[in-house]
Design an enzyme around this catalytic site. Sequence first.
Site, mmCIF file in Angstrom:
data_model
loop_
_atom_site.group_PDB
_atom_site.id
_atom_site.type_symbol
_atom_site.label_atom_id
_atom_site.label_comp_id
_atom_site.label_asym_id
_atom_site.label_seq_id
_atom_site.Cartn_x
_atom_site.Cartn_y
_atom_site.Cartn_z
ATOM 1 N N ASP A 87 31.295 38.155 32.748
ATOM 2 C CA ASP A 87 32.260 38.380 34.234
ATOM 3 C C ASP A 87 33.364 38.358 32.742
ATOM 4 O OD1 ASP A 87 34.383 37.051 34.710
ATOM 5 O OD2 ASP A 87 33.413 35.715 36.166
ATOM 6 N N VAL A 88 33.995 39.148 32.831
ATOM 7 C CA VAL A 88 35.085 39.644 31.878
ATOM 8 C C VAL A 88 36.296 38.443 31.800
ATOM 9 C CG1 VAL A 88 35.523 41.835 32.118
ATOM 10 C CG2 VAL A 88 36.595 40.434 33.440
ATOM 11 N N ASN A 134 38.843 47.994 33.126
ATOM 12 C CA ASN A 134 39.423 48.657 34.552
ATOM 13 C C ASN A 134 39.088 47.365 35.274
ATOM 14 O OD1 ASN A 134 38.563 50.372 36.694
ATOM 15 N ND2 ASN A 134 36.519 49.154 36.490
ATOM 16 N N TYR A 180 48.745 40.243 41.928
ATOM 17 C CA TYR A 180 48.416 41.651 41.495
ATOM 18 C C TYR A 180 49.515 42.459 40.908
ATOM 19 C CZ TYR A 180 45.854 46.006 42.041
ATOM 20 O OH TYR A 180 45.712 47.165 41.368
ATOM 21 N N LYS A 212 49.563 43.338 36.991
ATOM 22 C CA LYS A 212 49.816 43.877 36.267
ATOM 23 C C LYS A 212 51.500 44.705 35.787
ATOM 24 C CE LYS A 212 45.868 45.745 37.988
ATOM 25 N NZ LYS A 212 45.101 46.823 36.841
HETATM 26 P P1 NAD Z 1 36.277 47.980 43.289
HETATM 27 O O1 NAD Z 1 36.724 46.870 43.877
HETATM 28 O O2 NAD Z 1 34.929 48.493 43.237
HETATM 29 O O3 NAD Z 1 36.324 47.788 41.287
HETATM 30 C C1 NAD Z 1 36.349 47.067 40.628
HETATM 31 C C2 NAD Z 1 35.349 46.332 39.427
HETATM 32 O O4 NAD Z 1 35.907 45.061 39.013
HETATM 33 C C3 NAD Z 1 33.878 46.135 40.758
HETATM 34 O O5 NAD Z 1 32.656 46.431 39.990
HETATM 35 C C4 NAD Z 1 33.851 44.621 40.716
HETATM 36 O O6 NAD Z 1 32.600 44.190 40.259
HETATM 37 C C5 NAD Z 1 34.196 44.486 38.834
HETATM 38 N N1 NAD Z 1 35.107 43.288 38.767
HETATM 39 C C6 NAD Z 1 36.137 41.937 39.584
HETATM 40 N N2 NAD Z 1 35.355 40.991 38.488
HETATM 41 C C7 NAD Z 1 35.346 41.109 37.679
HETATM 42 C C8 NAD Z 1 35.180 40.417 36.761
HETATM 43 N N3 NAD Z 1 35.441 38.904 36.195
HETATM 44 N N4 NAD Z 1 34.032 41.292 35.567
HETATM 45 C C9 NAD Z 1 33.615 41.960 35.947
HETATM 46 N N5 NAD Z 1 33.992 42.803 36.611
HETATM 47 C C10 NAD Z 1 34.708 43.077 37.506
HETATM 48 O O7 NAD Z 1 37.967 48.893 43.259
HETATM 49 P P2 NAD Z 1 38.826 50.008 42.225
HETATM 50 O O8 NAD Z 1 39.650 50.419 42.811
HETATM 51 O O9 NAD Z 1 37.662 50.801 41.310
HETATM 52 O O10 NAD Z 1 39.003 49.091 40.851
HETATM 53 C C11 NAD Z 1 39.071 49.388 39.234
HETATM 54 C C12 NAD Z 1 40.866 49.021 38.723
HETATM 55 O O11 NAD Z 1 41.671 50.470 39.221
HETATM 56 C C13 NAD Z 1 41.579 47.934 38.881
HETATM 57 O O12 NAD Z 1 41.645 46.751 37.751
HETATM 58 C C14 NAD Z 1 42.010 48.142 40.019
HETATM 59 O O13 NAD Z 1 43.486 47.027 39.366
HETATM 60 C C15 NAD Z 1 43.135 49.252 39.340
HETATM 61 N N6 NAD Z 1 43.517 49.941 40.724
HETATM 62 C C16 NAD Z 1 43.018 50.720 41.692
HETATM 63 C C17 NAD Z 1 43.412 51.502 42.380
HETATM 64 C C18 NAD Z 1 42.863 52.303 43.869
HETATM 65 O O14 NAD Z 1 43.890 52.249 44.910
HETATM 66 N N7 NAD Z 1 41.863 51.811 44.435
HETATM 67 C C19 NAD Z 1 44.908 51.810 42.480
HETATM 68 C C20 NAD Z 1 45.586 51.157 41.276
HETATM 69 C C21 NAD Z 1 44.974 50.704 40.630
#
Ligand code: NAD
Length: 269
Positions: free
Chosen positions: A67-68, A94, A167, A171
């Site tokens: 857990d990060v 990420n 959020y 960011k």
């Molecule tokens: P996602 O929900 O598929 O991925 C997020 C991942 O983070 C998941 O695998 C989750 O288990 C993991 N996670 C959450 N809390 C955690 C913790 N405490 N310790 C370890 N792992 C943890 O969604 P995504 O879209 O792939 O998101 C990945 C990144 O991209 C995030 O930082 C998100 O803010 C960013 N992002 C996504 C989008 C989008 O449109 N999907 C846009 C901008 C930014």
Amino acid sequence: MPQVNRILRGQTALVTGASSGIGRAIALAFGAAGAAVGVNYRSDRKAAERVVTEIVKHGEAAAFHADVTDERQVEAMFAAFLERFGTLDILVANAGIQRDAPIAEMTLADWRAVLDVNLTGQFLCARAAIRAFRARKQAPPPLRALGKIICISSVHEVIPWAYRVNYAASKGGVMLMMKSLAQEVAAEKIRVNSIAPGAIRTDINRAAWATPAALEALLELVPYGRIGEPEDVARAAVWLASDDSDYVTGTTLFVDGGMTLYPGFEGEG
Ligand code: NAD
């Protein structure tokens, strides 16, 4: 194995939140590009193992739980990674979450959860990565940088986002954490950059693309006219992690189909 440029051959990379979405795509792309990949997960071990299975068809990978937001778990994950792969070249911070709510209903727990994962989690992992880079003193030749950190930010590091103040604040924090860190370690040949995705098709924003009506509304915000795929972000991450971007540090690469061009202003008015 697909014919790809193995531009990360010989490097090791740790990707947080890599059991799904963007992190998963980055882990797979890094593996295809020749890196040995640590696939971090918080709770879905089976999904992380599936990513590992995919990569080991042509490369090296292992799953690492942490857990990060938990300092001890992050330290233990980096120790386990170094024991397994010997050294660290690339961190992709990420892992991220959303807990949306109108401000009057946003609980302190909602606020803290998002700041803890999205900002503190990136700090803890970046700090551990810097320590690992410094411990090896020199990158194995022919690599040019001592180490690379890629923070996964968001277009919401610059675009305000109502009902998601937690959020957007997290960011925005990532943006200045990344730049301050890049400034602090550049002389050591450590590069720190962010990728700011726009609307990417993953679970975190499923409600925004899962129905035709939602997708149509979303695309109003995207001049390029399509939703992004996790692989769009992964290809950018491969480049930022490679020596091809060796002179790039302290910058945010927007992978957003033009979302930050503010398409609402494109008329003549
Ligand atoms: P996602 O929900 O598929 O991925 C997020 C991942 O983070 C998941 O695998 C989750 O288990 C993991 N996670 C959450 N809390 C955690 C913790 N405490 N310790 C370890 N792992 C943890 O969604 P995504 O879209 O792939 O998101 C990945 C990144 O991209 C995030 O930082 C998100 O803010 C960013 N992002 C996504 C989008 C989008 O449109 N999907 C846009 C901008 C930014």
